[in-house]
Design an enzyme around this catalytic site. Structure first.
Site, short mmCIF file in Angstrom:
data_model
loop_
_atom_site.label_atom_id
_atom_site.label_comp_id
_atom_site.label_asym_id
_atom_site.label_seq_id
_atom_site.Cartn_x
_atom_site.Cartn_y
_atom_site.Cartn_z
N ASP A 32 0.81 -1.22 0.00
CA ASP A 32 0.00 0.00 0.00
C ASP A 32 0.84 1.27 0.00
O ASP A 32 1.46 1.61 1.01
CB ASP A 32 -0.92 -0.01 1.23
CG ASP A 32 -1.94 1.12 1.21
OD1 ASP A 32 -2.04 1.81 0.18
OD2 ASP A 32 -2.64 1.30 2.21
N ASP A 249 -2.03 5.07 -5.94
CA ASP A 249 -2.35 4.30 -4.75
C ASP A 249 -2.45 2.82 -5.10
O ASP A 249 -3.41 2.38 -5.73
CB ASP A 249 -3.67 4.79 -4.15
CG ASP A 249 -3.98 4.13 -2.80
OD1 ASP A 249 -3.11 3.38 -2.30
OD2 ASP A 249 -5.06 4.35 -2.26
#
Length: 375
Positions: A32, A249
């Site tokens: 992440d 992201d």
């Protein structure tokens, strides 16, 4: 470190194999770029008996961070104010933008990462959360989160400081089987020759490390085109100073475009696909029956070419399957979502798939190149 799609679990995440502690304990973590805390499920985590769980008392290199320390009070923005005694462990309540959360105590430990040619390296002093409770479906199939965000406490920054100020990853097709692995690594990106895609030369654009986007990495988008035609999107949509901007992201699957950009892009794509029968399917606005009634096979329809024009004359031209995605047997959808304006647009992991990405934090450059990614 081996990186693979989590499609086999029914999630839109990518998982990285991560080893922490001494002796090393293996885990499967969500990769992440929007996180600055690396954490793993700990012994007292609910349902821990069903999967892997970190046992800090069994690691010779685990060191709790005291709640009275400067690290806890000043360097960890997600730490809690509660501090029963100066020596009590630093507690956290880490919240994600999708509403999920992780709670526990934080310390440091050593991480063992796989390098090329079957070599390994040990990173000492990695900030690690020992999560004892969490909520969020994205964590059910994993053992925690690997923080690849821009922060002085993230794993990405720790690894980059050891390997030339850079880290990289390559995302395989998001529907690839679990045994199709790529890599997440510190240092310069260097995929095996067999993974390179013909015609996919490396490009680069400035990496915007803006405090307003923390811990995300932002890029400057100059425009978006469909089949070579630049769309009419207000420039302020991409301007951080005016409430806009765009981030990458890896922890978000679908790309989110704020309303003015979404309407322009989806309008142009749907116009080109107008000859196909529409079907309804959540959470998408535009889905199509892609099956020929005569043959039962996919219809031969040319998907319009989408390109993001980035600063520095770099263009991100994702494969068609990254934005007109397979949603069900015989059904394809425009795989974009509408976000609020003012707001930030998000380049999700599906749009990033089959590209090698190098985040050069030291020189503030983002480099990318088409690649199959599989090792």
């Amino acid at each position: 470190m081996p990186l693979s799609s989590g499609a086999y679990t029914g999630t839109g995440q990518y998982f990285v194999r991560f080893r922490v502690g001494t002796p090393a304990q293996p885990f499967l973590l969500v990769a992440d770029t929007g996180s600055d805390l690396t954490w793993v499920k700990c012994r007292s985590t609910a349902a821990a008996a069903e999967g892997r769980v970190f046992r800090p008392d069994e690691s010779r290199t685990w060191a709790p961070i005291p709640c009275s320390s400067n690290t806890c009070t000043a360097s960890l923005p997600f730490s809690l104010a509660a501090c029963p005694t100066p020596g009590s462990p630093c507690s956290y309540d880490y919240r994600y933008k999708d509403g999920s959360a992780a709670r526990g105590t934080v310390g440091t430990d050593s991480a063992t990462i796989a390098l090329q040619q079957q070599r390994r390296a040990k990173l000492r002093g990695v900030v690690l959360g020992c999560t004892t409770s969490y909520n969020g479906d994205s964590f059910l199939a994993s053992d925690g989160v690997l923080s690849l965000g821009y922060s002085n406490i993230s794993f990405a920054s720790h690894a980059a400081s050891r390997f030339g100020g850079r880290f990289s990853y390559c995302l395989v097709d998001h529907l690839a089987p679990r045994n199709a692995t790529s890599a997440c690594a510190g240092g310069a990106a260097s995929p095996p020759p067999a993974t390179k895609v013909p015609g996919g030369g490396a490009r680069q654009t400035p990496l915007l490390l803006d405090h307003r986007m923390h811990p995300f990495y932002a890029v400057s988008i100059n425009g978006v085109s469909v089949d070579g035609e630049l769309l009419k999107i207000p420039r302020r949509v991409w301007d951080i100073e005016k409430g806009g901007g765009a981030i990458l992201d890896s922890g978000t699957s679908l790309t989110v475009l704020v309303s003015p950009a979404y309407r322009a892009v989806v309008g142009a794509l749907s116009k080109k696909l107008a000859g196909l029968p529409r079907v309804a399917m959540d959470p998408f606005d535009y889905c199509y029956n892609w099956t020929s009634p005569e043959t039962g096979e996919d219809v031969a329809v040319a998907v319009p070419e989408l390109a993001l024009h980035l600063a520095g004359s770099a263009r991100l031209q994702p494969p068609a399957k990254s934005y007109v995605i397979d949603a069900a047997p015989g059904v394809k959808c425009i795989g974009l979502q509408e976000g609020e304006w003012p707001g930030v647009s998000v380049i999700g992991n599906i749009l990033q798939q089959e590209h090698l990405w190098e985040f050069d934090i030291k020189n503030r450059r983002l480099r990318f190149k088409r690649s199959r990614c599989t090792q």
